[in-house]
Write a protein that holds these residues in place. Structure first.
Motif, PDB file in Angstrom:
ATOM      1  N   THR A 126      -0.808   5.705   0.721  1.00 50.43           N
ATOM      2  CA  THR A 126      -0.935   4.971   1.990  1.00 50.43           C
ATOM      3  C   THR A 126       0.438   4.705   2.582  1.00 50.43           C
ATOM      4  O   THR A 126       0.652   4.858   3.787  1.00 50.43           O
ATOM      5  CB  THR A 126      -1.667   3.626   1.770  1.00 50.43           C
ATOM      6  N   SER A 127       1.386   4.329   1.706  1.00 47.55           N
ATOM      7  CA  SER A 127       2.696   4.034   2.286  1.00 47.55           C
ATOM      8  C   SER A 127       3.388   5.323   2.744  1.00 47.55           C
ATOM      9  O   SER A 127       4.066   5.337   3.774  1.00 47.55           O
ATOM     10  CB  SER A 127       3.478   3.128   1.333  1.00 47.55           C
ATOM     11  N   LEU A 155       1.765   7.940   3.932  1.00 49.14           N
ATOM     12  CA  LEU A 155       1.075   8.303   5.182  1.00 49.14           C
ATOM     13  C   LEU A 155       1.628   7.455   6.338  1.00 49.14           C
ATOM     14  O   LEU A 155       1.897   7.972   7.436  1.00 49.14           O
ATOM     15  CB  LEU A 155      -0.441   8.087   5.013  1.00 49.14           C
ATOM     16  N   THR A 156       1.829   6.164   6.091  1.00 52.04           N
ATOM     17  CA  THR A 156       2.355   5.276   7.136  1.00 52.04           C
ATOM     18  C   THR A 156       3.739   5.745   7.592  1.00 52.04           C
ATOM     19  O   THR A 156       4.008   5.847   8.795  1.00 52.04           O
ATOM     20  CB  THR A 156       2.459   3.826   6.601  1.00 52.04           C
ATOM     21  N   ASP A 213      -0.747   8.859  15.042  1.00 51.48           N
ATOM     22  CA  ASP A 213      -1.814   7.857  15.070  1.00 51.48           C
ATOM     23  C   ASP A 213      -2.706   8.054  16.291  1.00 51.48           C
ATOM     24  O   ASP A 213      -3.924   7.902  16.211  1.00 51.48           O
ATOM     25  CB  ASP A 213      -1.240   6.435  15.057  1.00 51.48           C
ATOM     26  N   SER A 243      -2.405   2.384   7.636  1.00 46.30           N
ATOM     27  CA  SER A 243      -1.391   3.341   8.118  1.00 46.30           C
ATOM     28  C   SER A 243      -1.409   3.414   9.642  1.00 46.30           C
ATOM     29  O   SER A 243      -0.355   3.543  10.275  1.00 46.30           O
ATOM     30  CB  SER A 243      -1.598   4.720   7.496  1.00 46.30           C
ATOM     31  N   SER A 269       2.021   2.092  11.133  1.00 49.12           N
ATOM     32  CA  SER A 269       2.878   3.162  11.662  1.00 49.12           C
ATOM     33  C   SER A 269       3.294   2.814  13.090  1.00 49.12           C
ATOM     34  O   SER A 269       4.450   2.973  13.479  1.00 49.12           O
ATOM     35  CB  SER A 269       2.165   4.515  11.618  1.00 49.12           C
TER      36      SER A 269
END
Ligand code: URA
Length: 429
Positions: free
Chosen positions: A55-56, A58-59, A161, A182, A186
């Motif tokens: 997740t981090s 992806l963010t 996004d 994310s 983001s």
């Protein structure tokens, strides 16, 4: 590397590497990966989840998929706020002018409706003339001069996004902790505000239905923001019942104006005071208690409503509709839904109410669809209210008469009655 193999790996619950995540984000942003493969991977993530590390990653990849805003042109600490999405959630329209009226600097970047939830950009666009796209210079100048500007996800900021958000909206892949964390973080990291307040919604109308999931989402977002040097706080708020009475774009602007004019107290007002206080506390260093009193004072003395008009005026919106909300364009058709039994309303499923308003035209059912700004629902009764058979529960508004029957059916499936008054749930957890 092939996107097919990445989809298959996630389908089989594998953990994606940073390189695979980066390949996916770059490919979907550039358009090299077609929407159908992006959607397939989104569904695999939705079904099988992501680790905190994924997740981090992806963010970070999404945050650097485009430009990052340099807020140094704004004097002082900037603060932003983001909701995880709800029904009747018009808090941004109220908290931004409150915080700006107190002297905070709010650089607000908002989204459009997502799934059954509304989006601030769609609401703002119901104000005639209002521009949700400003050049970076205009945006910074407005924040410096007025204390706030409210824009959409501008230009090339976190374009990954923008792409994923629009696809998730129409592929039933929204309510997923890694995808929400994310998506929100983001944008917040790319948009560069020093302080961020997250309104994490919990309940039937939220993407997080349980308090445990909401806490997990909140912790993940706070950790991601802190790791990147931002001051972040999260407020967990109730979304088991729609917030306020209005659901739908211009209807919600009208309700926000009522709250700012001091004409409506209750759940919406209380949540807004809490969010505004948290925002101002992060930037000013004052105590939360003091900030709550200051926030209430800005509504009472009219400075918050005046600030909304200044912001709208600076973004070319017609302030006449704020002074006299009867001037907002009206939907051609309205229809009262009445109770077919007597008793207490024991449950109002907010998600279904959100879906009913989407069906009326207030949200999108396909990517990029035009919405009907005057469509939506005004609730007349809420959970805990005692109703008699025949009482009006809500009024539906639309410009497409054919939608009324289905919207009514969905609305009625959201309402449950009981002989006993239900226990009141907390508004702010
Ligand atoms: N708001 C966002 O910006 N993204 C989500 O995924 C949910 C709410």
């Amino acid at each position: 590397m092939r996107i097919y193999d990445i989809i298959a790996k996630k389908r089989d619950s594998g953990e994606l590497t940073r390189e695979e995540i980066s390949f996916f984000v770059k490919g979907c942003t550039s358009g090299e990966i077609p929407d159908y493969q992006t959607s397939a991977l989104l569904m695999a993530i939705y079904l099988n989840g992501m680790t905190d590390r994924e997740t981090s990653d992806l963010t970070s990849e999404m945050a650097k998929s485009g430009d990052t805003a340099d807020m140094s042109a704004i004097e002082g600490l900037t603060v932003d706020k983001h909701s995880t999405g709800g029904v009747g959630d018009k808090t941004t329209l109220i908290v931004v002018p409150i915080v700006a009226a107190l002297g905070g600097k709010v650089a607000k970047m908002s989204g459009r409706g997502l799934g059954h939830t509304g989006g601030t950009v769609d609401k703002l666009e119901s104000i005639p003339g209002f521009r949700t796209e400003l050049s970076p210079k205009e945006f910074f100048d407005n924040v410096n001069a007025l204390g706030a500007a409210m824009i959409g996800q501008s230009g090339n900021l976190a374009p990954a996004d923008k792409k994923l958000y629009a696809l998730r909206d129409v592929t039933a892949t929204v309510s997923c902790i890694p995808l929400i964390a994310s998506s929100i973080m983001s944008k917040k990291l790319a948009s560069g505000s020093d302080c961020i307040v997250l309104d994490v919604k919990v309940g039937s109308g939220a993407f997080m239905k349980s308090l445990d999931d909401a806490k997990q989402l909140a912790r993940q977002m706070v950790n991601i923001g802190n790791a990147c040097g931002r001051k972040v706080s999260a407020v967990l708020t109730n979304m088991d019942i729609p917030l306020g009475f209005a659901v739908g774009n211009s209807l919600e602007v009208i309700e926000a104006v009522k709250v700012l004019k001091g004409e409506q107290k209750g759940d919406l007002y209380d949540v807004c005071i809490e969010l505004a206080a948290n925002m101002f506390a992060l930037t000013s260093g004052k105590s939360l208690d003091e900030c709550r009193e200051l926030a209430k004072g800005s509504v009472e003395n009219g400075s918050a409503f005046r600030k909304l008009k200044e912001i709208v005026n600076a973004q070319s919106g017609d302030v006449k509709v704020l002074d006299d909300t009867d001037l907002f364009a009206k939907a051609k058709y309205s229809f009262n839904i009445t109770a077919d039994e007597s008793g207490y309303i024991s449950r109002l499923d907010s998600e279904k109410i959100g879906i009913s308003s989407v069906v009326l035209g207030a949200g999108r059912e396909t990517k990029g669809e035009k919405i009907d700004h005057s469509a939506g629902i005004i609730l007349n009764k809420k959970t805990g209210d005692l109703v008699n058979k025949g009482d009006v529960l809500a009024t539906l508004y639309t410009n497409n008469q054919d939608k009324l029957c289905n919207a009514e059916k969905i609305f009625l499936s959201a309402v449950e009655f009981s002989d006993e008054k239900p226990n009141k749930e907390p508004l702010i957890y």
